[in-house]
Design a protein around this motif. Structure first.
Motif, PDB file in Angstrom:
ATOM      1  N   ALA A   1       7.629  -0.598  -6.981  1.00  0.00           N
ATOM      2  CA  ALA A   1       7.843  -1.944  -7.516  1.00  0.00           C
ATOM      3  C   ALA A   1       8.780  -2.749  -6.619  1.00  0.00           C
ATOM      4  O   ALA A   1       8.584  -3.954  -6.408  1.00  0.00           O
ATOM      5  CB  ALA A   1       8.405  -1.853  -8.931  1.00  0.00           C
ATOM      6  N   ALA A   2       9.814  -2.098  -6.082  1.00  0.00           N
ATOM      7  CA  ALA A   2      10.737  -2.786  -5.179  1.00  0.00           C
ATOM      8  C   ALA A   2      10.031  -3.232  -3.900  1.00  0.00           C
ATOM      9  O   ALA A   2      10.258  -4.348  -3.407  1.00  0.00           O
ATOM     10  CB  ALA A   2      11.913  -1.868  -4.850  1.00  0.00           C
ATOM     11  N   LEU A   3       9.157  -2.380  -3.354  1.00  0.00           N
ATOM     12  CA  LEU A   3       8.409  -2.763  -2.160  1.00  0.00           C
ATOM     13  C   LEU A   3       7.486  -3.936  -2.455  1.00  0.00           C
ATOM     14  O   LEU A   3       7.313  -4.834  -1.616  1.00  0.00           O
ATOM     15  CB  LEU A   3       7.594  -1.570  -1.649  1.00  0.00           C
ATOM     16  CG  LEU A   3       8.379  -0.421  -1.025  1.00  0.00           C
ATOM     17  CD1 LEU A   3       7.436   0.690  -0.589  1.00  0.00           C
ATOM     18  CD2 LEU A   3       9.202  -0.904   0.159  1.00  0.00           C
TER      19      LEU A   3
ATOM     20  N   ALA B   1       0.810  -1.211   0.000  1.00  0.00           N
ATOM     21  CA  ALA B   1       0.000   0.000   0.000  1.00  0.00           C
ATOM     22  C   ALA B   1       0.845   1.264   0.000  1.00  0.00           C
ATOM     23  O   ALA B   1       0.402   2.300  -0.511  1.00  0.00           O
ATOM     24  CB  ALA B   1      -0.933   0.004   1.217  1.00  0.00           C
ATOM     25  N   ALA B   2       2.060   1.214   0.552  1.00  0.00           N
ATOM     26  CA  ALA B   2       2.893   2.413   0.615  1.00  0.00           C
ATOM     27  C   ALA B   2       3.211   2.932  -0.781  1.00  0.00           C
ATOM     28  O   ALA B   2       3.052   4.127  -1.072  1.00  0.00           O
ATOM     29  CB  ALA B   2       4.183   2.118   1.385  1.00  0.00           C
ATOM     30  N   GLY B   3       3.681   2.055  -1.657  1.00  0.00           N
ATOM     31  CA  GLY B   3       3.960   2.479  -3.032  1.00  0.00           C
ATOM     32  C   GLY B   3       2.705   2.877  -3.771  1.00  0.00           C
ATOM     33  O   GLY B   3       2.694   3.857  -4.526  1.00  0.00           O
TER      34      GLY B   3
ATOM     35  N   ALA C   1      -1.179   4.795   5.380  1.00  0.00           N
ATOM     36  CA  ALA C   1      -1.027   3.446   4.834  1.00  0.00           C
ATOM     37  C   ALA C   1      -0.623   2.462   5.923  1.00  0.00           C
ATOM     38  O   ALA C   1      -1.111   1.327   5.960  1.00  0.00           O
ATOM     39  CB  ALA C   1       0.012   3.452   3.712  1.00  0.00           C
ATOM     40  N   LEU C   2       0.272   2.885   6.822  1.00  0.00           N
ATOM     41  CA  LEU C   2       0.704   2.000   7.903  1.00  0.00           C
ATOM     42  C   LEU C   2      -0.447   1.708   8.861  1.00  0.00           C
ATOM     43  O   LEU C   2      -0.714   0.542   9.189  1.00  0.00           O
ATOM     44  CB  LEU C   2       1.877   2.631   8.658  1.00  0.00           C
ATOM     45  CG  LEU C   2       2.409   1.831   9.860  1.00  0.00           C
ATOM     46  CD1 LEU C   2       2.878   0.447   9.436  1.00  0.00           C
ATOM     47  CD2 LEU C   2       3.531   2.593  10.550  1.00  0.00           C
ATOM     48  N   VAL C   3      -1.145   2.749   9.297  1.00  0.00           N
ATOM     49  CA  VAL C   3      -2.258   2.544  10.234  1.00  0.00           C
ATOM     50  C   VAL C   3      -3.369   1.732   9.574  1.00  0.00           C
ATOM     51  O   VAL C   3      -3.933   0.805  10.169  1.00  0.00           O
ATOM     52  CB  VAL C   3      -2.787   3.900  10.729  1.00  0.00           C
ATOM     53  CG1 VAL C   3      -4.041   3.716  11.580  1.00  0.00           C
ATOM     54  CG2 VAL C   3      -1.720   4.637  11.527  1.00  0.00           C
TER      55      VAL C   3
ATOM     56  N   THR D   1      -0.162   4.103  -2.549  1.00  0.00           N
ATOM     57  CA  THR D   1      -0.749   5.364  -2.101  1.00  0.00           C
ATOM     58  C   THR D   1       0.049   6.563  -2.591  1.00  0.00           C
ATOM     59  O   THR D   1      -0.518   7.608  -2.917  1.00  0.00           O
ATOM     60  CB  THR D   1      -0.884   5.385  -0.564  1.00  0.00           C
ATOM     61  OG1 THR D   1      -1.711   6.490  -0.186  1.00  0.00           O
ATOM     62  CG2 THR D   1       0.467   5.525   0.125  1.00  0.00           C
ATOM     63  N   LEU D   2       1.377   6.420  -2.694  1.00  0.00           N
ATOM     64  CA  LEU D   2       2.177   7.535  -3.205  1.00  0.00           C
ATOM     65  C   LEU D   2       1.965   7.709  -4.708  1.00  0.00           C
ATOM     66  O   LEU D   2       1.892   8.834  -5.204  1.00  0.00           O
ATOM     67  CB  LEU D   2       3.651   7.300  -2.890  1.00  0.00           C
ATOM     68  CG  LEU D   2       4.029   7.434  -1.419  1.00  0.00           C
ATOM     69  CD1 LEU D   2       5.488   7.098  -1.208  1.00  0.00           C
ATOM     70  CD2 LEU D   2       3.735   8.835  -0.902  1.00  0.00           C
ATOM     71  N   VAL D   3       1.879   6.591  -5.439  1.00  0.00           N
ATOM     72  CA  VAL D   3       1.613   6.678  -6.876  1.00  0.00           C
ATOM     73  C   VAL D   3       0.260   7.326  -7.125  1.00  0.00           C
ATOM     74  O   VAL D   3       0.102   8.200  -7.983  1.00  0.00           O
ATOM     75  CB  VAL D   3       1.683   5.278  -7.513  1.00  0.00           C
ATOM     76  CG1 VAL D   3       1.095   5.289  -8.921  1.00  0.00           C
ATOM     77  CG2 VAL D   3       3.113   4.782  -7.557  1.00  0.00           C
ATOM     78  N   PHE D   4      -0.739   6.930  -6.356  1.00  0.00           N
ATOM     79  CA  PHE D   4      -2.086   7.487  -6.504  1.00  0.00           C
ATOM     80  C   PHE D   4      -2.117   8.936  -6.029  1.00  0.00           C
ATOM     81  O   PHE D   4      -2.699   9.809  -6.680  1.00  0.00           O
ATOM     82  CB  PHE D   4      -3.068   6.628  -5.703  1.00  0.00           C
ATOM     83  CG  PHE D   4      -4.514   6.833  -6.084  1.00  0.00           C
ATOM     84  CD1 PHE D   4      -4.889   7.734  -7.078  1.00  0.00           C
ATOM     85  CD2 PHE D   4      -5.509   6.112  -5.444  1.00  0.00           C
ATOM     86  CE1 PHE D   4      -6.217   7.901  -7.424  1.00  0.00           C
ATOM     87  CE2 PHE D   4      -6.846   6.283  -5.778  1.00  0.00           C
ATOM     88  CZ  PHE D   4      -7.194   7.186  -6.768  1.00  0.00           C
ATOM     89  N   GLY D   5      -1.459   9.216  -4.888  1.00  0.00           N
ATOM     90  CA  GLY D   5      -1.542  10.550  -4.316  1.00  0.00           C
ATOM     91  C   GLY D   5      -0.745  11.590  -5.080  1.00  0.00           C
ATOM     92  O   GLY D   5      -1.174  12.737  -5.214  1.00  0.00           O
ATOM     93  N   ILE D   6       0.438  11.218  -5.600  1.00  0.00           N
ATOM     94  CA  ILE D   6       1.300  12.186  -6.274  1.00  0.00           C
ATOM     95  C   ILE D   6       1.063  12.181  -7.783  1.00  0.00           C
ATOM     96  O   ILE D   6       0.897  13.226  -8.404  1.00  0.00           O
ATOM     97  CB  ILE D   6       2.776  11.888  -5.962  1.00  0.00           C
ATOM     98  CG1 ILE D   6       3.032  12.067  -4.467  1.00  0.00           C
ATOM     99  CG2 ILE D   6       3.692  12.813  -6.749  1.00  0.00           C
ATOM    100  CD1 ILE D   6       4.443  11.740  -4.051  1.00  0.00           C
ATOM    101  N   MET D   7       1.045  10.993  -8.363  1.00  0.00           N
ATOM    102  CA  MET D   7       0.893  10.913  -9.814  1.00  0.00           C
ATOM    103  C   MET D   7      -0.564  11.039 -10.261  1.00  0.00           C
ATOM    104  O   MET D   7      -0.830  11.205 -11.448  1.00  0.00           O
ATOM    105  CB  MET D   7       1.445   9.575 -10.319  1.00  0.00           C
ATOM    106  CG  MET D   7       2.911   9.334 -10.015  1.00  0.00           C
ATOM    107  SD  MET D   7       3.400   7.711 -10.628  1.00  0.00           S
ATOM    108  CE  MET D   7       5.116   7.665 -10.138  1.00  0.00           C
TER     109      MET D   7
END
Length: 306
Positions: free
Chosen positions: A200-202, A24-26, A243-245, A28-34
């Motif tokens: 992708a690495a995560l 979810a970390a990757g 994402a963590l919570v 959420t950042l892809v969705f939130g920023i891109m």
């Protein structure tokens, strides 16, 4: 429920939640920023698991396989972003859904062509196949403890990266206001490529760590992708803390539901109801959790603030 069973289920939920967080970390950042709806994110998880398993079997070392698979997945993510994903940024969400869904289908067929349709078994690291006695009378699998430790370490690394580095500052700025971050001099194109490769690495870390516990097979990314989207909706789009919570909440509710709900059904309605209705009711609890969170906080628990 006795204390030993409760502690075991808490550890299981922590392990499951931390692996969800890596996905979810990757995402959420892809969705939130891109502002990109990436349905192919689960395919990166699947491909990463296959790469780790293949390299681990070829080298005879799980750790070499994990390192090589994660590195190869990051390179694959960067190439995918530069060649395909970059063309979808200016499209509407429907085009993004159709484009990334096509990537998902092609990834499944590509994996089937390369590795076949049979599940691929990944060897567990030597020395971690047995249990570890945590308390008198309570043992827990050593490999699952390793997964928990790895998830916590990655979460700490992400926290330091996002809150203590210049790159993390640009990521947080992009999550809050992409246009303003670009106007202030952030290299958005490079940031997008690095972010997608990091996601992708995560995915590969999650797939590689879960490989010895689950069957590495075609289509394994679809079900986990749905849970990852639930996590980022609960936590707040663009928020690492959310994402963590959200991942820990989903892991706790899912694990507790699959343990407690059948027990309650058996107690109240008998064994037949526990076998038939218990698992079905348990599987929808995370969606009930998502609906409850959205009712009280429509933007999620910790949305990226503008």
């Amino acid at each position: 429920m006795n204390g030993i069973l409760l502690l075991e289920q808490l550890l299981n939920s922590l392990q499951f939640g931390l692996m969800l967080f890596l996905l979810a970390a990757g995402l959420t950042l892809v969705f939130g920023i891109m502002d990109l709806i990436n349905l192919a994110h689960g395919s990166l998880y699947m491909i990463g698991a296959y790469l780790v398993a293949t390299l681990a079997v070829a080298s005879g070392s799980f750790w070499i396989g994990l390192a090589g698979g994660v590195a190869a997945s990051a390179v694959l993510g960067a190439v995918l972003e530069c060649t395909v994903i970059r063309r979808l940024y200016q499209r509407d969400h429907l085009s993004q859904v159709l484009g990334t869904f096509a990537l998902l289908l092609m990834a499944n067929e590509g994996v089937r062509m390369i590795w076949g349709s049979q599940p691929l078994m990944m060897p567990m690291p030597a020395g971690l196949s047995g249990p570890v006695e945590l308390l008198p009378g309570f043992s827990y699998p050593a490999y699952r403890l390793l997964i928990i430790g790895a998830g916590l370490a990655v979460a700490l690394l992400l926290y330091v990266l996002v809150t203590r580095t210049r790159l993390g500052m640009q990521v947080r700025a992009g999550a809050s206001n992409r246009e303003m971050a670009q106007a202030m001099g952030a290299d958005v194109r490079r940031l997008f490529t690095l972010l997608f490769a990091f996601g992708a690495a995560l995915c590969a870390v999650a797939g590689g760590m879960l490989g010895p516990l689950l069957a590495v097979q075609v289509g394994m990314g679809e079900s986990i992708l749905i849970l990852a989207f639930v996590v980022i909706v609960i936590g707040g789009i663009g928020s690492i803390r959310g994402a963590l919570v959200g991942a820990l909440l989903v892991g706790l509710v899912d694990t507790a539901g699959r343990t407690v709900v059948p027990m309650l059904f058996e107690l109240l309605m008998g064994p037949a109801a526990a076998d038939n209705a218990g698992p079905a009711v348990a599987s929808i609890l995370i969606y009930v959790l998502m609906a409850a969170v959205l009712f009280w906080k429509p933007r999620g628990l910790f949305p990226a603030q503008g």
